[in-house]
Design a protein around this motif. Structure first.
Motif, PDB file in Angstrom:
ATOM      1  N   MET A 280      10.746 -11.440  -2.459  1.00  0.00           N
ATOM      2  CA  MET A 280      10.102 -10.298  -3.100  1.00  0.00           C
ATOM      3  C   MET A 280       8.900  -9.850  -2.271  1.00  0.00           C
ATOM      4  N   THR A 281       8.841  -8.565  -1.955  1.00  0.00           N
ATOM      5  CA  THR A 281       7.732  -8.013  -1.173  1.00  0.00           C
ATOM      6  C   THR A 281       6.500  -7.851  -2.049  1.00  0.00           C
ATOM      7  N   LYS A 282       5.344  -8.305  -1.533  1.00  0.00           N
ATOM      8  CA  LYS A 282       4.084  -8.146  -2.254  1.00  0.00           C
ATOM      9  C   LYS A 282       3.398  -6.873  -1.763  1.00  0.00           C
ATOM     10  N   ALA A 283       3.294  -5.893  -2.661  1.00  0.00           N
ATOM     11  CA  ALA A 283       2.675  -4.609  -2.322  1.00  0.00           C
ATOM     12  C   ALA A 283       1.286  -4.532  -2.925  1.00  0.00           C
ATOM     13  N   PHE A 284       0.371  -3.993  -2.174  1.00  0.00           N
ATOM     14  CA  PHE A 284      -1.023  -3.848  -2.597  1.00  0.00           C
ATOM     15  C   PHE A 284      -1.357  -2.363  -2.567  1.00  0.00           C
ATOM     16  N   VAL A 285      -1.674  -1.793  -3.736  1.00  0.00           N
ATOM     17  CA  VAL A 285      -1.959  -0.359  -3.856  1.00  0.00           C
ATOM     18  C   VAL A 285      -3.445  -0.183  -4.121  1.00  0.00           C
ATOM     19  N   ILE A 286      -4.138   0.440  -3.168  1.00  0.00           N
ATOM     20  CA  ILE A 286      -5.572   0.673  -3.306  1.00  0.00           C
ATOM     21  C   ILE A 286      -5.781   1.999  -4.015  1.00  0.00           C
ATOM     22  N   GLY A 287      -6.267   1.929  -5.256  1.00  0.00           N
ATOM     23  CA  GLY A 287      -6.495   3.130  -6.049  1.00  0.00           C
ATOM     24  C   GLY A 287      -5.216   3.608  -6.698  1.00  0.00           C
ATOM     25  N   GLY A 288      -5.356   4.540  -7.597  1.00  0.00           N
ATOM     26  CA  GLY A 288      -4.211   5.301  -8.040  1.00  0.00           C
ATOM     27  C   GLY A 288      -3.318   4.733  -9.111  1.00  0.00           C
ATOM     28  N   THR A 289      -3.640   4.990 -10.376  1.00  0.00           N
ATOM     29  CA  THR A 289      -2.673   4.789 -11.448  1.00  0.00           C
ATOM     30  C   THR A 289      -2.497   6.087 -12.219  1.00  0.00           C
ATOM     31  N   ARG A 290      -3.068   7.185 -11.686  1.00  0.00           N
ATOM     32  CA  ARG A 290      -3.068   8.439 -12.433  1.00  0.00           C
ATOM     33  C   ARG A 290      -1.948   9.385 -12.007  1.00  0.00           C
ATOM     34  N   PHE A 291      -1.694   9.486 -10.689  1.00  0.00           N
ATOM     35  CA  PHE A 291      -0.731  10.495 -10.242  1.00  0.00           C
ATOM     36  C   PHE A 291       0.159   9.942  -9.137  1.00  0.00           C
ATOM     37  N   ILE A 292      -0.187  10.159  -7.867  1.00  0.00           N
ATOM     38  CA  ILE A 292       0.677   9.696  -6.781  1.00  0.00           C
ATOM     39  C   ILE A 292       0.847   8.180  -6.852  1.00  0.00           C
ATOM     40  N   GLY A 293      -0.261   7.469  -7.064  1.00  0.00           N
ATOM     41  CA  GLY A 293      -0.184   6.016  -7.139  1.00  0.00           C
ATOM     42  C   GLY A 293       0.691   5.534  -8.276  1.00  0.00           C
ATOM     43  N   ARG A 294       0.649   6.236  -9.388  1.00  0.00           N
ATOM     44  CA  ARG A 294       1.486   5.857 -10.537  1.00  0.00           C
ATOM     45  C   ARG A 294       2.965   5.949 -10.178  1.00  0.00           C
ATOM     46  N   HIS A 295       3.344   7.032  -9.516  1.00  0.00           N
ATOM     47  CA  HIS A 295       4.742   7.193  -9.113  1.00  0.00           C
ATOM     48  C   HIS A 295       5.123   6.202  -8.013  1.00  0.00           C
ATOM     49  N   LEU A 296       4.177   5.905  -7.130  1.00  0.00           N
ATOM     50  CA  LEU A 296       4.449   4.919  -6.081  1.00  0.00           C
ATOM     51  C   LEU A 296       4.737   3.553  -6.696  1.00  0.00           C
TER      52      LEU A 296
END
Length: 329
Positions: A1-17
């Motif tokens: 399983m790949t561990k992804a780290f998302v800096i910022g963003g649960t509102r728009f682009i980050g949410r979809h990512l």
């Protein structure tokens, strides 16, 4: 399983990512200040680390604790932040910086990665927060990615134009959807052929993941609707999705001046065409959602929300003054 780290963003682009990553079985950690509701609070495959990416020690501590395989930098608005992040995540399999089509300096049609010049960025611009220098700062972030790649970091950049779709808190498109839904006649600036390419948010999310998995370090990738539409066509698609009819009335700057307006007072209007070539990211296996489908999904979300976008453009009284004058011509 790949561990992804998302800096910022649960509102728009980050949410979809994050939804895109979860769909492909990736394990996700979100790093942000926690100032907005987290739609993934109950998702077992999503962890949340609270921190401010401008606090370098906080970011470094999170990176050490998580040790991610791939990193998505959604909220790097200054080149210094990109330079620091590429050092912190130098050992990651991929670091993907979200840049912008605004990074391009030349009015070429289309704008191509590696060919169209990027905006310059002075030391003063690199640290300010003015909207006018957004493109300059994004371009400087791109250059920081390229420099990091030369030092062996698997760093890449993704450049979308204006992004639209479900959960769009900017409400730029919502301005038009609200007008179309509630009025029989609307003013469209110019002759309706204005072309400002947009990018559907789910396509941006898919592009980010593809670049992380298949992209080449030191490269930038444009991502945007492959069927770019004019302002008139956008209104037509929106009216169809809203199941309504609207009478479009075009107005020049001279005609708009009766209400102390000009064309650029309207959201999503740009005097010169803005079009990004997407051939490079398409070569990774990416494609965009048909604009009819993208608009339909956007409209469904709009109708389920309370967004109006009315603060993003001329008020209705000003629009009606323009319409009244045009009716006399």
């Amino acid at each position: 399983m790949t561990k992804a780290f998302v800096i910022g963003g649960t509102r728009f682009i980050g949410r979809h990512l994050i939804e895109e990553l979860l769909t492909h079985g990736d394990d996700v950690t979100i790093f942000n200040r926690g100032r907005h509701e987290n739609p993934f609070a109950d998702e077992p495959d999503v962890d949340h680390v609270t921190g401010d990416r401008t606090d370098r020690e906080s970011l470094e501590d999170a990176a050490q604790a998580v040790a991610p395989d791939i990193v998505f930098d959604m909220v790097a608005y200054h080149p210094g932040a990109v330079e620091h992040a590429t050092r912190v995540f130098a050992d990651a399999d991929a670091y993907v910086y979200v840049s912008s089509g605004a990074a391009y300096a030349a009015e070429e049609v289309p704008k191509r990665e590696g060919e169209t010049p990027l905006e310059p960025c002075s030391p003063a611009q690199a640290t300010d927060d003015m909207p006018e220098t957004y493109g300059n700062r994004k371009a400087a972030g791109d250059r920081a990615v390229f420099e990091a790649a030369e030092q062996g970091v698997n760093a890449m950049a993704v450049r979308p134009p204006i992004v639209y779709g479900p959960h769009d808190y900017t409400e730029r498109l919502a301005y038009w959807l609200h007008r179309i839904e509630n009025e029989e006649r609307i003013v469209v600036p110019g002759d309706g052929t204005n072309l400002w390419q947009r990018a559907y948010v789910e396509d941006v999310a898919r592009g980010l993941r593809l670049v992380a998995k298949r992209g080449t370090p030191g490269e930038a990738y444009n991502v945007g609707d492959r069927n770019a539409v004019t302002l008139d066509r956008m209104v037509e698609l929106a009216a169809r999705a809203l199941e309504t009819d609207v009478d479009v009335v075009h107005a020049s700057n001279r005609e708009l001046s009766v209400a102390d307006l000009d064309a650029e007072a309207f959201p999503l209007y740009r005097p010169y065409p803005h079009l990004l070539s997407t051939a490079k990211i398409a070569a990774l296996g990416w494609d965009s959602t048909p604009v009819e489908t993208a608009m339909a999904r956007t409209v469904t979300d709009f109708q389920e929300s309370s967004r109006t976008g009315i603060e993003n453009g001329p008020d209705r009284d000003a629009e009606e003054r323009v319409l009244a004058v045009l009716d006399t011509l």
